[in-house]
Write a protein that holds these residues in place. Structure first.
Motif, PDB file in Angstrom:
ATOM      1  N   ASP A 210      16.583   1.957 -46.879  1.00 32.59           N
ATOM      2  CA  ASP A 210      17.344   3.016 -46.199  1.00 32.59           C
ATOM      3  C   ASP A 210      16.419   4.133 -45.736  1.00 32.59           C
ATOM      4  O   ASP A 210      16.583   4.678 -44.640  1.00 32.59           O
ATOM      5  N   PHE A 211      15.452   4.472 -46.572  1.00 33.26           N
ATOM      6  CA  PHE A 211      14.510   5.534 -46.200  1.00 33.26           C
ATOM      7  C   PHE A 211      13.595   5.082 -45.075  1.00 33.26           C
ATOM      8  O   PHE A 211      13.253   5.872 -44.185  1.00 33.26           O
ATOM      9  N   VAL A 212      13.184   3.824 -45.098  1.00 34.05           N
ATOM     10  CA  VAL A 212      12.323   3.301 -44.038  1.00 34.05           C
ATOM     11  C   VAL A 212      13.023   3.371 -42.690  1.00 34.05           C
ATOM     12  O   VAL A 212      12.387   3.615 -41.662  1.00 34.05           O
ATOM     13  N   ARG A 213      14.338   3.192 -42.683  1.00 33.87           N
ATOM     14  CA  ARG A 213      15.107   3.217 -41.430  1.00 33.87           C
ATOM     15  C   ARG A 213      15.578   4.615 -41.034  1.00 33.87           C
ATOM     16  O   ARG A 213      16.174   4.774 -39.965  1.00 33.87           O
ATOM     17  N   ASP A 214      15.317   5.612 -41.846  1.00 35.43           N
ATOM     18  CA  ASP A 214      15.801   6.973 -41.601  1.00 35.43           C
ATOM     19  C   ASP A 214      14.737   7.809 -40.891  1.00 35.43           C
ATOM     20  O   ASP A 214      13.709   8.143 -41.480  1.00 35.43           O
ATOM     21  N   PRO A 215      14.937   8.183 -39.605  1.00 31.50           N
ATOM     22  CA  PRO A 215      13.929   8.976 -38.890  1.00 31.50           C
ATOM     23  C   PRO A 215      13.711  10.354 -39.505  1.00 31.50           C
ATOM     24  O   PRO A 215      12.604  10.904 -39.427  1.00 31.50           O
ATOM     25  N   VAL A 216      14.744  10.921 -40.132  1.00 28.99           N
ATOM     26  CA  VAL A 216      14.582  12.216 -40.793  1.00 28.99           C
ATOM     27  C   VAL A 216      13.603  12.094 -41.955  1.00 28.99           C
ATOM     28  O   VAL A 216      12.738  12.951 -42.156  1.00 28.99           O
TER      29      VAL A 216
END
Length: 415
Positions: A210-216
């Motif tokens: 999820d973090f890898v896919r989160d631009p923020v």
């Protein structure tokens, strides 16, 4: 009921001692290297590029520790994790004392950075769990203790290296062994504290994917990376710069580094509530820009503007704890994963940043010498270019924070 509250209060106090004491020791271990590096260079005949490679290579130990500490904390618990960090740091001091060459010194530094990395992640996770109110102020207060020890670390290191012991100086080897031996002290209250049950779920837990896919999340990594490269580079390069570019004595250069960390310390003590009031992202924009401008102006003005090197500490100091507060608030249910993801990638940037500073310094020095200039002038030009790079990293931190602010504003999620 009062007995239960008193019990909880005592345990909370013990955890506070671990957090505050851990950051205190962390500051010592990170920032005694400033006065020691020139002595290491002289004894082991190292050039500036080798120093940059030393710091970059040993940052790999930090990076390695960051990659597994979150998992270790979940599997073995924070008590064992913090204990491992403190023991590793103490053992690295012993190894450094007996380091006979560049390879052995690199190995000892590698072990110290393993301990530093484990400690930083463990303390960040623990702080995120227990600082649920006034998060920005409390994170900055915790990191104030890092600034406190960092303020006095260069002075203590310079003084200890000159201490006479059985007819010879203690030197950088003995200084490192004594200072890192202090790592066992925060271990004691941790043995009596309860670490289990601090974390409470506050929503759906995010996975690493999820973090890898989160631009923020990636923008936060970029912000923290530029800020930390600029912050940590001061401890490694300021004394070197002042001694070789301006001809300052070791003691005078150490005092200026201590002045930087004095400003650094005060900023974390006083500006924490400000970050809560004006917002974490806006604080990152303003403070990192201030630090970058101070560092660059100091190099351009020359020796009369040396005080700006110290003043830059006001801006760069709140960057790391403010980002930690932002992570704790934005990813409340997955703070350990968020911190591991962010700090691990920041570690990669630290490796690249340390190498880049050394490469820029050495490259400009040799370029100047190849053009027929004097070697001493080339060294000054190289050191100046390296420090301009440090200031530029702070400005890039500010620019990335502007983008982060715009992205969060579009999502109505500005913190």
């Amino acid at each position: 009921m009062s007995r239960i509250l008193n019990g909880l209060s005592k345990n909370y106090v013990l955890l506070l001692i671990v957090v505050f004491g851990g950051f205190l020791i962390f500051g010592f271990s990170e920032n005694i290297k400033g006065p020691a590096l020139p002595r290491m260079q002289a004894e082991l005949s190292l050039d500036e590029l080798q120093v940059g490679v030393l710091l970059a290579f040993n940052s790999l130990g930090y990076l390695l520790a960051c990659s597994f500490t979150g998992w270790l904390a979940r599997k073995a618990g924070l008590k064992l994790t913090t204990a491992l960090a403190f023991v590793s740091m103490a053992l690295s001091g012993v190894c450094m004392f007996f380091a006979a060459n560049y390879a052995a010194l690199s190995g000892a530094y590698f072990l110290m950075y393993i301990g530093n990395g484990i400690l930083e992640i463990a303390l960040a996770i623990l702080a995120a769990r227990i600082f649920v109110k006034n998060t920005g102020a409390m994170m900055n207060l915790a990191h104030f203790f890092y600034g406190l020890s960092s303020t006095f670390a260069p002075l203590i290191a310079a003084s200890l290296m000159g201490v006479q012991l059985q007819g010879s100086e203690l030197g950088w080897r003995g200084m490192y062994m004594l200072m890192l031996a202090l790592s066992v002290l925060p271990l004691l209250p941790g043995l009596f504290a309860r670490y289990s049950g601090e974390e409470e779920s506050q929503g759906e837990r995010k996975s690493l994917k999820d973090f890898v896919r989160d631009p923020v999340a990636w923008l936060i990594v970029i912000v923290l990376s530029f800020g930390v490269v600029s912050e940590l580079a001061v401890g490694g390069w300021l004394v070197n710069f002042l001694e070789k570019a301006y001809g300052w004595s070791g003691d005078a250069a150490a005092r200026m580094l201590s002045a930087f960390f004095f400003c650094f310390m005060l900023a974390r003590l006083l500006l924490g509530p400000v970050t809560d009031k004006i917002g974490y992202t806006m604080s990152l924009i303003l403070l990192s820009a201030f630090s970058g401008l101070c560092s660059i102006a100091a190099v351009i003005i020359g020796e009369p503007g040396a005080f700006l090197f110290a003043l830059a500490g006001v801006g760069i100091a709140p960057i790391y704890p403010t980002v930690m507060a932002l992570l704790a608030r934005r990813y409340a249910s997955s703070a350990d994963t968020a911190i591991t993801f962010t700090v691990t990638l920041m570690g990669i940037a630290s490796v690249i940043g340390n190498f880049a500073i050394g490469a820029v310094t050495d490259g400009i020095k040799h370029l100047f010498a190849g053009g027929g200039g004097m070697e001493s002038d080339g060294l000054i030009a190289g050191l100046s270019a390296g420090y301009l790079f440090i200031g530029a990293c702070a400005l890039l931190c500010s620019a990335a924070s502007v983008i982060l602010y715009a992205m969060l504003k579009r999502r109505n999620a500005v913190l």
